[in-house]
Design an enzyme around this catalytic site. Structure first.
Site, PDB file in Angstrom:
ATOM      1  N   ASP A  77       0.806  -1.221   0.000  1.00  0.00           N
ATOM      2  CA  ASP A  77       0.000   0.000   0.000  1.00  0.00           C
ATOM      3  C   ASP A  77       0.833   1.262   0.000  1.00  0.00           C
ATOM      4  OD1 ASP A  77      -2.468  -1.186   0.114  1.00  0.00           O
ATOM      5  OD2 ASP A  77      -2.530  -1.224   2.293  1.00  0.00           O
TER       6      ASP A  77
HETATM    7  C1  BGC Z   1       0.197   1.314   6.341  1.00  0.00           C
HETATM    8  C2  BGC Z   1      -0.148   0.126   5.520  1.00  0.00           C
HETATM    9  C3  BGC Z   1      -1.636   0.059   5.371  1.00  0.00           C
HETATM   10  C4  BGC Z   1      -2.150   1.371   4.777  1.00  0.00           C
HETATM   11  C5  BGC Z   1      -3.638   1.394   4.566  1.00  0.00           C
HETATM   12  C6  BGC Z   1      -0.409   2.567   5.744  1.00  0.00           C
HETATM   13  O1  BGC Z   1      -0.186   3.659   6.574  1.00  0.00           O
HETATM   14  O2  BGC Z   1       1.585   1.443   6.443  1.00  0.00           O
HETATM   15  O3  BGC Z   1       0.350  -1.049   6.119  1.00  0.00           O
HETATM   16  O4  BGC Z   1      -1.976  -1.006   4.551  1.00  0.00           O
HETATM   17  O5  BGC Z   1      -1.781   2.426   5.603  1.00  0.00           O
HETATM   18  O6  BGC Z   1      -4.362   1.487   5.740  1.00  0.00           O
HETATM   19  C1  NOJ Z   2      -1.637  -3.806   5.435  1.00  0.00           C
HETATM   20  C2  NOJ Z   2      -2.829  -3.926   4.545  1.00  0.00           C
HETATM   21  O1  NOJ Z   2      -3.936  -4.400   5.274  1.00  0.00           O
HETATM   22  C3  NOJ Z   2      -2.537  -4.880   3.404  1.00  0.00           C
HETATM   23  O2  NOJ Z   2      -3.641  -4.903   2.532  1.00  0.00           O
HETATM   24  C4  NOJ Z   2      -1.295  -4.480   2.697  1.00  0.00           C
HETATM   25  O3  NOJ Z   2      -1.034  -5.421   1.683  1.00  0.00           O
HETATM   26  C5  NOJ Z   2      -0.121  -4.373   3.639  1.00  0.00           C
HETATM   27  N1  NOJ Z   2      -0.464  -3.462   4.700  1.00  0.00           N
HETATM   28  C6  NOJ Z   2       1.163  -3.921   2.955  1.00  0.00           C
HETATM   29  O4  NOJ Z   2       1.155  -2.585   2.671  1.00  0.00           O
END
Ligand code: BGC
Ligand code: NOJ
Length: 812
Positions: A485
């Site tokens: 993400d």
């Molecule tokens: C986090 C991710 C997460 C994304 C969406 C980011 O701040 O680092 O792990 O998936 O937010 O909520």
């Molecule tokens: C947490 C999110 O829930 C997941 O969808 C994502 O793949 C990972 N973070 C990596 O960014």
């Protein structure tokens, strides 16, 4: 140092001191009524949706940590305390919290008064039980006051924490026959209310927070408890709470039980009030439930049933290996964590506030990968719910709300990996269940009536979505981001406070993802097999051709020389390449491309995995990238916003580690695969609890990486795709017991020093008893089924409908 121990017989983790490094939590509820509970009784409850139907109030990130929960106070003439330690935090002479499967028991003792509270949600009920048992271990009689306390949330947890001009005026309660009812907004459009009941006659009650606590006082020192008198307050507006006051006398050695019930109830719209034109809740439907569950007999039966439920569920797959941590995780905690992630996706934990996110599309689809064998019917339903939110383009909303099951873009859209995971989830479900009929089930697109098409069509569109979005290297465009993400290649955010998840400044026509390419190859292979099974040769060859092209694109544009590149940015420059200053190598494409089978025949896979070992692996696991970004890069986004070694910027992002374990197993390196498995296995890290800080019984999303200030410190426990992926890695690839379309494959790639292992596995209604014996040091396998040698490694379910199979596996 440890803060407790595993009681494997009882399937419990036993915490022996209340001030754990962080609240160590557990989940209550299985179907609709849920709660989270910490080892000091902190936490909250909700009905189906942690945001839209919050039952009790909880303040995240508060000081002290974790105040607000399911509280009981005990008072004698000279003293009062919390038997769960919080919120009074007065010293306890003895303390023990047992987190079990769907229940938590907190026991303690102070000044000779012993108490035990068992918290659980009975199966099939929308209520939670707190069963308190108090024993007087003094030499003399004790006169005690017991107070309960919860703070009600005004349903929508977001509104509840910001709209005070309205909310301070809408709180309403009723108290009738010693039952406290929270009914804010019931007069208007809601048909639901909450009740809080107690099995003993009350000496008093309170429903207004300030009356109970006293002004400028906290939950650690309520005036009613201090003075031993309730105020019988009726909340109108402000902050409705529920508190019962029970007085008991205990002879020396005597024990008494008190049951508290906190429950949610809906009334038919036409029968909300009684008398009909009043504003009084109609109790006709709720009273029988309350009366029933205030009986000890009912509660005991419900607790036995809950334990049976878990025993049956987990009994479907049990292993006995030479490694205690493997056995404990596979047989108990990893399976349990998968069920929790299935129920909650990423919505409600001590790190996910329940208001930020609903059910993630890619999260929920991946959560399905490991455990269809536990609850096939619910897995089926979940797949169809997810498919129903899919967009006509084949793309996906990034999440949906569990209460409405409607998708939304609140936390971003156009994550181009999302739709592909649906193919993997469907494939995993069919391989487990043999239920090919699911492909004919109709599901709408974007929940629009009239748009229904078969699930088969849905997964085809998932793949077409990628093919419609290819970049100049014939690799998939990344969109907002792929699985990572935080790799935001079209975001270019330079303004504080902008969300990396929703901001887009570039058209998105250039940046490509090698990761999605690998995932596409995995998904197309499944689709080809599925198309072949349903007899659609056109589809099969179409996807075969598409896959071959993608494999070639990966080999020519996704290979960096010693490892797979990660992506191309908006300028068309590579990411995760030796040419880069920072972030030279990423873990994700190494895992996913090898899992897709790319480079296994020509040495690329081995090189990639050797690079992972050299550059990314360290004692606490395998970090996501290296070197971590020290600077903020406009063209990379959130990934470079984290300090080096944290989160996506080079922590051990645990979700990705099993991909490497699987890849290692696929190239036959069992020792390496198991070594990685062990590094992040929570039980194996129990002795490091002071450093690790999160619960030693479940996986966390991340463990700080080698470039962090505190390598080895975990964060974001419980709700992570790590749960299902690790389960897949250990059970399907290392132990090698893998559902396939044709039957149960058994092809272990275990450490060389293991003499073998055994397992029992329910598969399509047949119980497989599996004994694996190592007779040589390789990985080749021969199999005897009921004493007969079979060809290959796949054991089909018996044609004659036999319910048991004995399988002997010899590894040479
Ligand atoms: C986090 C991710 C997460 C994304 C969406 C980011 O701040 O680092 O792990 O998936 O937010 O909520
Ligand atoms: C947490 C999110 O829930 C997941 O969808 C994502 O793949 C990972 N973070 C990596 O960014």
């Amino acid at each position: 140092m440890q803060f407790g121990y595993f009681d494997d017989k009882k399937k419990e983790y036993v915490i022996t001191q209340p001030d754990t490094p962080l609240p160590w939590i557990n989940y209550l509820g299985n179907e609709a009524y849920f709660g989270i509970i910490s080892n000091t009784a902190g936490g909250y409850s909700f009905y189906k949706d942690a945001r839209l139907r919050r039952i009790t109030r909880y303040r995240y990130n508060n000081v002290p940590l974790d105040v607000g929960g399911r509280y009981i106070y005990i008072r004698d003439e000279s003293d009062f305390w919390s038997p769960s330690w919080q919120p009074t935090r007065k010293d306890l002479d003895e303390y023990e919290c047992r987190h079990g499967l769907g229940y938590t028991i907190i026991k303690s003792k102070r000044n000779g008064i012993e108490s035990q509270t068992k918290y659980f949600v009975p199966l099939g009920q929308n209520l939670e039980v707190w069963e308190l048992s108090i024993t007087n271990r003094r030499e003399v009689e004790a006169g005690l006051s017991i107070f309960s306390a919860v703070e009600f949330c005004l349903w929508d947890a977001v509104d509840d924490s910001n709209n005070y001009q309205r909310n301070y005026s809408i709180g309403e309660v009723e108290v009738e026959n010693d039952v406290i009812y929270h009914k804010s907004e019931y007069r208007e459009r809601r048909n639901h209310f909450v009740y809080f009941a107690c099995s003993q006659p009350l000496a008093g009650f309170d429903t207004q927070r300030e009356e109970f606590l006293g002004s400028y006082r906290g939950w650690d020192n309520p005036i009613c408890v201090q003075q031993g008198v309730s105020h019988n307050s009726k909340a109108t507006g402000w902050q409705p709470i529920g508190s019962h006051h029970v007085k008991i006398n205990l002879e020396a050695g005597e024990t008494k039980n008190i049951i508290f019930l906190l429950g949610y109830q809906e009334n038919p719209n036409a029968e909300k009030f009684n008398p009909p034109n009043s504003q009084i809740i109609n109790k006709k439907y709720v009273l029988p439930i309350i009366q029933d569950y205030l009986k000890e007999e009912t509660v005991n039966k419900a607790f036995v049933a809950l334990n049976k439920y878990w025993e049956n569920l987990l009994g479907k797959f049990m292993v006995d290996t030479p490694d205690l941590h493997t056995n404990r995780m596979v047989n108990i905690w990893n399976a349990y964590q998968m069920m929790v992630t299935f129920n909650f996706s990423r919505s409600a934990s001590y790190f996910e506030s329940g208001i930020g996110r609903g059910m993630g599309f890619r999260d929920s689809t991946q959560d399905l990968l490991g455990f269809s064998h536990l609850i096939p019917d619910r897995a089926r339903e979940r797949i169809l719910d997810l498919a129903a939110t899919q967009l006509p383009s084949g793309g996906a909303y990034h999440q949906y709300q569990p209460l409405t099951k409607l998708g939304n873009n609140d936390i971003g859209s156009d994550f181009n990996d999302d739709p592909l995971w649906l193919v993997l989830a469907v494939a995993a479900y069919i391989k487990e269940s043999g239920d090919w009929k699911i492909l004919d089930e109709k599901a709408p697109f974007d929940n629009q009536p009239g748009s229904e098409d078969s699930l088969y069509e849905h997964i085809k569109r998932s793949l077409q979505y990628t093919l419609d979005r290819l970049g100049s290297h014939s690799l998939p465009l990344i969109g907002r981001a792929d699985w990572n993400d935080c790799l935001n290649l079209n975001c270019f955010s330079d303004t504080p406070g902008q969300s990396f998840q929703t901001t887009t400044n570039k058209e998105g026509k250039v940046a490509e993802s090698v990761f999605i390419a690998g995932l596409f190859v995995i998904a197309t292979k499944e689709m080809e097999t599925i198309a072949r099974y349903v007899g659609n040769e056109n589809d099969r060859s179409h996807f075969y051709n598409a896959r071959t092209k993608m494999e070639n694109a990966i080999k020519s544009h996704g290979w960096d020389g010693k490892w797979f590149k990660r992506a191309y940015d908006n300028e068309g420059d590579p990411i995760g390449s030796s040419q880069c200053q920072e972030g030279k190598i990423f873990i994700e494409p190494q895992g996913i491309c090898v899992m897709a089978g790319i480079g296994i025949d020509n040495g690329m896979a081995e090189d990639a995995l050797n690079s992972v070992k050299e550059r990314l692996a360290f004692k606490h696991g395998i970090v996501l990238l290296e070197p971590a970004y020290k600077n903020y890069y406009l063209n990379l986004g959130e990934i470079s916003s984290y300090p080096p070694g944290y989160k996506e910027n080079g922590s051990v992002f645990c979700h990705t580690n099993p991909w490497i374990m699987i890849a290692e197993a696929m190239i036959g390196r069992g020792d390496q695969a198991f070594d990685y498995y062990h590094r992040i296995n929570p039980s194996a890290r129990e002795g490091l609890s002071e450093l690790h800080r999160c619960e030693p019984y479940v996986y966390s999303q991340m463990i700080a990486g080698k470039e962090a200030l505190k390598p080895g410190e975990a964060k974001n426990s419980w709700l992570t795709g790590t749960a299902s992926w690790n389960y897949v890695a250990i059970t399907q690839y290392i132990l090698g017991i893998r559902p396939t379309y044709e039957g149960l494959q058994i092809s272990p790639v275990i450490p060389k020093n293991w003499k073998g292992f055994s397992a029992t596995r329910e598969f399509r209604g047949c119980e497989f008893t599996i004994h694996v014996e190592r007779i040589g040091l390789g990985n080749s396998v021969s199999i005897e089924v009921n004493g007969e040698i079979i060809e290959g490694t796949i054991v089909p379910t018996p044609d004659n409908g036999a319910k048991k199979l004995d399988v002997h596996v010899f590894i040479q």
